[in-house]
Design an enzyme around this catalytic site. Sequence first.
Site, PDB file in Angstrom:
ATOM      1  N   ARG A 196      11.732 -33.832 -52.325  1.00  0.00           N
ATOM      2  CA  ARG A 196      11.571 -34.056 -50.746  1.00  0.00           C
ATOM      3  C   ARG A 196      12.858 -34.314 -50.053  1.00  0.00           C
ATOM      4  NH1 ARG A 196      12.548 -37.817 -46.795  1.00  0.00           N
ATOM      5  NH2 ARG A 196      12.087 -39.255 -48.165  1.00  0.00           N
ATOM      6  N   ASP A 197      13.394 -35.618 -50.299  1.00  0.00           N
ATOM      7  CA  ASP A 197      14.719 -36.055 -49.459  1.00  0.00           C
ATOM      8  C   ASP A 197      15.626 -35.165 -49.891  1.00  0.00           C
ATOM      9  OD1 ASP A 197      16.216 -37.649 -47.937  1.00  0.00           O
ATOM     10  OD2 ASP A 197      15.813 -39.471 -48.944  1.00  0.00           O
ATOM     11  N   HIS A 251      20.724 -44.439 -49.900  1.00  0.00           N
ATOM     12  CA  HIS A 251      21.623 -43.338 -50.149  1.00  0.00           C
ATOM     13  C   HIS A 251      23.077 -43.891 -50.386  1.00  0.00           C
ATOM     14  CE1 HIS A 251      19.352 -40.184 -48.233  1.00  0.00           C
ATOM     15  NE2 HIS A 251      18.364 -41.135 -48.022  1.00  0.00           N
ATOM     16  N   CYS A 300      18.509 -37.410 -44.428  1.00  0.00           N
ATOM     17  CA  CYS A 300      17.725 -37.039 -43.403  1.00  0.00           C
ATOM     18  C   CYS A 300      18.293 -36.271 -42.222  1.00  0.00           C
ATOM     19  CB  CYS A 300      16.974 -38.234 -42.653  1.00  0.00           C
ATOM     20  SG  CYS A 300      16.056 -38.153 -41.126  1.00  0.00           S
TER      21      CYS A 300
HETATM   22  N1  COA Z   1       2.601 -30.444 -40.233  1.00  0.00           N
HETATM   23  C1  COA Z   1       2.767 -29.203 -39.698  1.00  0.00           C
HETATM   24  N2  COA Z   1       3.043 -28.804 -38.508  1.00  0.00           N
HETATM   25  C2  COA Z   1       2.970 -29.833 -37.646  1.00  0.00           C
HETATM   26  C3  COA Z   1       2.551 -31.160 -38.110  1.00  0.00           C
HETATM   27  C4  COA Z   1       2.583 -31.460 -39.344  1.00  0.00           C
HETATM   28  N3  COA Z   1       2.114 -32.567 -40.089  1.00  0.00           N
HETATM   29  N4  COA Z   1       2.550 -31.818 -36.853  1.00  0.00           N
HETATM   30  C5  COA Z   1       2.709 -31.303 -35.878  1.00  0.00           C
HETATM   31  N5  COA Z   1       2.875 -29.744 -36.279  1.00  0.00           N
HETATM   32  C6  COA Z   1       3.414 -28.815 -35.320  1.00  0.00           C
HETATM   33  C7  COA Z   1       2.699 -29.066 -34.067  1.00  0.00           C
HETATM   34  O1  COA Z   1       1.533 -28.002 -34.380  1.00  0.00           O
HETATM   35  C8  COA Z   1       3.385 -28.071 -33.013  1.00  0.00           C
HETATM   36  O2  COA Z   1       3.689 -26.718 -33.386  1.00  0.00           O
HETATM   37  P1  COA Z   1       3.774 -25.763 -32.237  1.00  0.00           P
HETATM   38  O3  COA Z   1       4.897 -25.922 -31.480  1.00  0.00           O
HETATM   39  O4  COA Z   1       3.907 -24.524 -33.007  1.00  0.00           O
HETATM   40  O5  COA Z   1       2.522 -25.917 -31.336  1.00  0.00           O
HETATM   41  C9  COA Z   1       4.893 -28.759 -33.314  1.00  0.00           C
HETATM   42  O6  COA Z   1       4.853 -28.963 -34.895  1.00  0.00           O
HETATM   43  C10 COA Z   1       5.077 -29.865 -32.488  1.00  0.00           C
HETATM   44  O7  COA Z   1       3.926 -30.875 -32.818  1.00  0.00           O
HETATM   45  P2  COA Z   1       3.732 -32.144 -31.775  1.00  0.00           P
HETATM   46  O8  COA Z   1       2.439 -32.724 -32.153  1.00  0.00           O
HETATM   47  O9  COA Z   1       4.120 -31.844 -30.309  1.00  0.00           O
HETATM   48  O10 COA Z   1       4.949 -33.015 -32.313  1.00  0.00           O
HETATM   49  P3  COA Z   1       6.455 -33.342 -32.007  1.00  0.00           P
HETATM   50  O11 COA Z   1       7.042 -32.027 -31.537  1.00  0.00           O
HETATM   51  O12 COA Z   1       6.424 -34.570 -31.176  1.00  0.00           O
HETATM   52  O13 COA Z   1       6.973 -33.868 -33.376  1.00  0.00           O
HETATM   53  C11 COA Z   1       6.391 -34.443 -35.675  1.00  0.00           C
HETATM   54  C12 COA Z   1       6.408 -34.800 -34.203  1.00  0.00           C
HETATM   55  C13 COA Z   1       6.077 -35.900 -36.287  1.00  0.00           C
HETATM   56  C14 COA Z   1       5.360 -33.483 -36.030  1.00  0.00           C
HETATM   57  C15 COA Z   1       7.910 -34.014 -36.091  1.00  0.00           C
HETATM   58  O14 COA Z   1       8.883 -34.694 -35.239  1.00  0.00           O
HETATM   59  C16 COA Z   1       7.918 -34.000 -37.442  1.00  0.00           C
HETATM   60  O15 COA Z   1       7.382 -33.245 -38.294  1.00  0.00           O
HETATM   61  N6  COA Z   1       8.908 -34.914 -37.813  1.00  0.00           N
HETATM   62  C17 COA Z   1       9.332 -35.122 -39.359  1.00  0.00           C
HETATM   63  C18 COA Z   1      10.615 -35.576 -39.802  1.00  0.00           C
HETATM   64  C19 COA Z   1      11.014 -35.444 -41.131  1.00  0.00           C
HETATM   65  O16 COA Z   1      10.144 -35.152 -41.919  1.00  0.00           O
HETATM   66  N7  COA Z   1      12.235 -36.362 -41.195  1.00  0.00           N
HETATM   67  C20 COA Z   1      12.685 -36.697 -42.544  1.00  0.00           C
HETATM   68  C21 COA Z   1      11.903 -37.688 -43.354  1.00  0.00           C
HETATM   69  S1  COA Z   1      12.012 -39.087 -42.914  1.00  0.00           S
HETATM   70 ZN    ZN Z   2      16.124 -40.909 -47.800  1.00  0.00          ZN
END
Ligand code: COA
Ligand code: ZN
Length: 302
Positions: A13-14, A208, A239
């Site tokens: 994952r990370d 990290h 990240c």
């Molecule tokens: N899995 C897949 N797709 C997802 C999802 C999930 N869990 N959650 C939201 N989406 C999709 C939505 O359907 C949307 O798609 P579209 O633009 O095609 O319609 C898009 O992602 C944005 O969704 P939205 O609800 O508007 O969220 P956002 O833009 O505010 O983003 C997160 C929020 C949480 C979904 C996004 O920031 C994210 O996935 N972050 C993870 C970051 C990460 O993994 N960091 C490293 C680990 S610490």
């Molecule tokens: Zn980390």
Amino acid sequence: MTKKIQICEVGPRDGFQSIKCAQIPTEQKIEIIEELLAAGVKHMEFTSFVSPKAIPQMADAADVTKAVLERHPDADLFALVPNLRGAANAYNLGLRKVCYVVSLSVSHNKANINRTHEQSLDAYREIRATYPDLDVIVDLATTFGCPFEGKYEDPAAVVAFLRDYVDAGMKAVCLCDTIGIADPAQVKAVIEAVKAAYPELHLGVHFHDTRGLGMVNTLTAMEAGVDEIQSTLGGLGGCPFAPGASGNLATEDAVWMLNEMGYDTGISFSKILAAAKHEKELIEGNYSGHHINIEQETPCRA
Ligand code: COA
Ligand code: ZN
């Protein structure tokens, strides 16, 4: 008496999420996960169910999950989720453990998952209420400091933040040093404060290695009594929403040290080293792990 510590591998994952310029083929991810399990890894965060726009590398989470769960239904395998949708996707594929991420830093929480602290807590409660039989551990990102706000000096802030999550039923938390800003004195102070406030919590740490302090911070946390340490194969990691984030503590280095110290890690150093070398070959050219002792065939016991 043999000393025990839970080593949780989070490289798939990370580590993989930090590779931005090329999509690692799904079969290669599965290959690495299989090698980790064969080396004796028993606890692993192996993918994340996040927006593919945020982290394109994790777009194959469903395929990775299906392959891995089918072959290892009883292993302690879990995926990171940022919201209810991610939890639903994981649950519907058969996973019964996820890691929910929230940052102590307001600005990193916004950059990483686009939420306020209040929204994050609501989403956590929503996941718990929707899936009462899902084990939801919490990753507290930027516990020790943040790329935008700097270093946090007051352990009481961590304790205070965790209060609502403990009240909402959290049983396990991993304190994550997302950008590698922690120092051993701070680690000791934070762990002692959290343990004193919540003695029942299963406590993990995730460091990290930005300043080469991943190992010493991890050892300090162990001495302060944590239950679990996290690391990544080859030290790969970071990240994408934390500017300056570097690789993680390398699993093979942690295993070497702990086996030598007489801990029962259950992980074979020679096998984990072989897995790290293989990983490096597979993703050569896109390798982000900066702390690589992979070439080093250090003589050892295991
Ligand atoms: N899995 C897949 N797709 C997802 C999802 C999930 N869990 N959650 C939201 N989406 C999709 C939505 O359907 C949307 O798609 P579209 O633009 O095609 O319609 C898009 O992602 C944005 O969704 P939205 O609800 O508007 O969220 P956002 O833009 O505010 O983003 C997160 C929020 C949480 C979904 C996004 O920031 C994210 O996935 N972050 C993870 C970051 C990460 O993994 N960091 C490293 C680990 S610490
Ligand atoms: Zn980390």
